[in-house]
Design an enzyme around this catalytic site. Structure first.
Site, mmCIF file in Angstrom:
data_model
loop_
_atom_site.group_PDB
_atom_site.id
_atom_site.type_symbol
_atom_site.label_atom_id
_atom_site.label_comp_id
_atom_site.label_asym_id
_atom_site.label_seq_id
_atom_site.Cartn_x
_atom_site.Cartn_y
_atom_site.Cartn_z
ATOM 1 N N LYS A 287 0.842 -1.188 0.000
ATOM 2 C CA LYS A 287 0.000 0.000 0.000
ATOM 3 C C LYS A 287 0.888 1.253 0.000
ATOM 4 O O LYS A 287 2.011 1.221 0.508
ATOM 5 C CB LYS A 287 -0.867 0.041 1.267
ATOM 6 N N ARG A 361 -9.857 -11.942 2.228
ATOM 7 C CA ARG A 361 -10.667 -13.046 1.707
ATOM 8 C C ARG A 361 -9.940 -14.376 1.808
ATOM 9 O O ARG A 361 -10.574 -15.432 1.833
ATOM 10 C CB ARG A 361 -11.084 -12.731 0.269
#
Length: 515
Positions: A287, A361
């Site tokens: 990020k 996920r």
């Protein structure tokens, strides 16, 4: 882990002169022609004089507008507090959520006081309970790790700005036994929401998978729950490739924590799966620096499911509820998983990792598969999963997706609890975008509608019972879990605890339908 303070909640119906307190809170509405003083136990003469003075005092009645004034002579309080409730219509009762937010706004802005009387319009049990809930949720503070030292290195004078300790709800229903039960539930609910907030607010230097697992043990003490912690060796032996893959890059190994409440008289079995990324750097798909500044929040889902089970246990509800906390730290290093790696999740399905920043996920895939093995009546997962949730629904509304029955039941529970959730579809055309040439599925797909694409991925890991898919829903709380703006209503800055009230209401609703 630092435990948040817990205010005492009491209902009273005495004359205000006989109730000593630091502050008396009265409601003001925003009427069509200006501010309106709401019904209160104030003496008629004092109420008329106060109502006539609202505009002169600059009181608007807008939500979150809290004004502290000198005490009125006919009360036992040292100060008078006027709290805005927002727009009102003559003759219409205030909604429960309006009462919650007004009570929370007042108590939140009265830090440093010991005792507060809330004289909002609460003639019945439902209204009084809503006031109590909002007040208890507003009575929260996170002190963090301040040393208490001044710039000169010496102990600085301590400012008394702790949350309100004693909350008295003024209501005609004070002697009703049902209200006593309502206040007890409000106290349990607020305690666990505030514990969730505190976990989310913990710095990643102090909260990591192992310490989170210990916090689960600590918070569970004294309750009839069983806590099982699976360390990295156990996860390796049993094939939890999703959690292990995400945690590979960190020096602090992952954990899977199972928290089970199973009363002998349980009527249903519900499984709650929570994403617990204690810090999310994005892994090798790193990020930008600004994108990491709030990434301690990425374990909010795990904190919610933990404290939901503890609330269910403390309330003694007749439901077996199991929480699965999928804990890992997503870091870049020489041992981190790489884009295009293939991992094998619990149960044997393979996933091609195209983006290591789509890690939530992956850990949830393991948790959903493990939860499915116990054949619960329904599975709900909750996660700060996608930035797409914020693009679609903003920072205060969470998304709920899944099978129609569970999705709609969650939405109804959220409405009752006062949390903002919105149902979203799971379009079938999104599934092909998750196809992989080398594995069963890829961890990213269609960019547009990314919140729904993530849910379509998760659905693949929900198991079946007797050939029928286990009823399931996915809650994406990415924006609402962490308030980066100013505090409002009963919602503080930083961790909000969103989702717990909805899940608790959902469990209660399922039990009511089962009876």
């Amino acid at each position: 882990m630092m435990k948040p303070s817990e205010p005492t909640l009491t209902a009273v119906a005495k004359d205000l002169k006989r109730i000593p307190s630091d502050a008396l809170v009265i409601g003001v509405g925003k009427g069509q022609d200006g501010p309106v003083l709401l019904d209160s136990p104030l003496p008629a003469k004092a109420a008329r004089a106060l109502g006539d003075s609202l505009q002169v005092l600059g009181v608007t009645g807008a939500a979150d507008d809290v004004r502290r004034l000198a005490a009125l002579p006919d009360t036992g309080s040292e100060s008078l507090v006027l709290v805005g409730v927002g727009p009102v219509t003559p003759g219409n009762a205030l909604p429960a959520e309006t009462l919650r937010r007004a009570a929370g706004a007042a108590v939140r802005q009265l830090k440093g006081l010991e005792t507060v009387v809330l004289a909002l319009p609460a003639p019945g049990i439902a209204e009084a309970t809503a006031v109590a809930e909002g007040a208890a949720l507003g009575a929260y503070a996170y002190d963090g790790y301040r040393s208490g030292l001044g710039a000169d290195g010496r102990p600085a004078p301590r400012k008394d700005d702790g949350p309100v300790r004693t909350i008295l709800v003024h209501t005609d229903a004070a002697q009703n036994a049902a209200l006593t039960a309502g206040l007890a539930r409000a106290a349990v609910l607020a305690k666990n929401v505030n514990a969730t907030r505190t976990l989310v607010n913990q710095p990643p230097s102090h909260l990591y998978p192992e310490s989170f697992a210990q916090a689960a043990r600590d918070l569970s003490k004294g309750l009839p729950v069983k806590v099982t912690v699976m360390d990295e060796k156990k996860l390796e032996r049993d094939g939890y490739g999703g959690i292990l893959g995400v945690g590979k890059g960190s020096s602090r190994p992952p954990r899977l924590v199972k928290v089970e409440y199973a009363p002998a008289r349980s009527k249903v079995h519900l499984a709650l799966v929570g994403k617990g990324i204690t810090f999310d750097s994005g892994g090798l798909s790193l990020k930008p620096a600004a994108g990491m500044q709030t990434m301690k929040l990425d374990m909010a889902g795990a904190a919610v499911v933990l404290n939901t089970v503890l609330a269910v246990a403390e309330l003694g509800l007749a439901a077996k509820v199991t929480a699965w906390l999928c804990l890992a730290e997503n870091m870049p290093s020489g041992t981190a998983q790489r884009p295009e790696d293939v991992l094998t999740t619990y149960g044997g399905r393979t996933v091609e990792v195209l983006n290591t920043d789509a890690e939530g996920r992956l850990v949830l895939a393991d948790g959903l598969a493990a939860a499915s093995e116990e054949n619960p009546d329904a599975i709900i997962d909750i996660a700060t999963l996608t930035g797409a949730q914020m693009i679609a629904l903003g920072n205060r509304t969470s998304g709920v997706m899944g099978d129609d029955g569970v999705r709609d039941a969650v939405k109804a529970a959220a409405d009752r609890a006062g949390e903002s959730f919105w149902p979203m579809p799971l379009p079938e055309e999104l599934r092909p975008s998750l196809d992989s040439q080398v594995a069963d599925i890829a961890n990213i797909g269609e960019r547009f509608g990314g919140m729904m694409t993530a849910a379509v991925f998760l659905r693949e890991f929900v198991g079946s019972t007797d050939g029928e898919k286990i009823p399931w829903a996915h809650l994406d709380i990415a924006g609402p879990a962490f308030n980066e703006g100013s505090a409002y209503g009963y919602t503080p800055k930083a961790g909000t605890g969103v989702g717990l009230r909805t899940l608790l209401a959902y469990v209660e609703d399922v039990l009511e339908r089962a009876s």
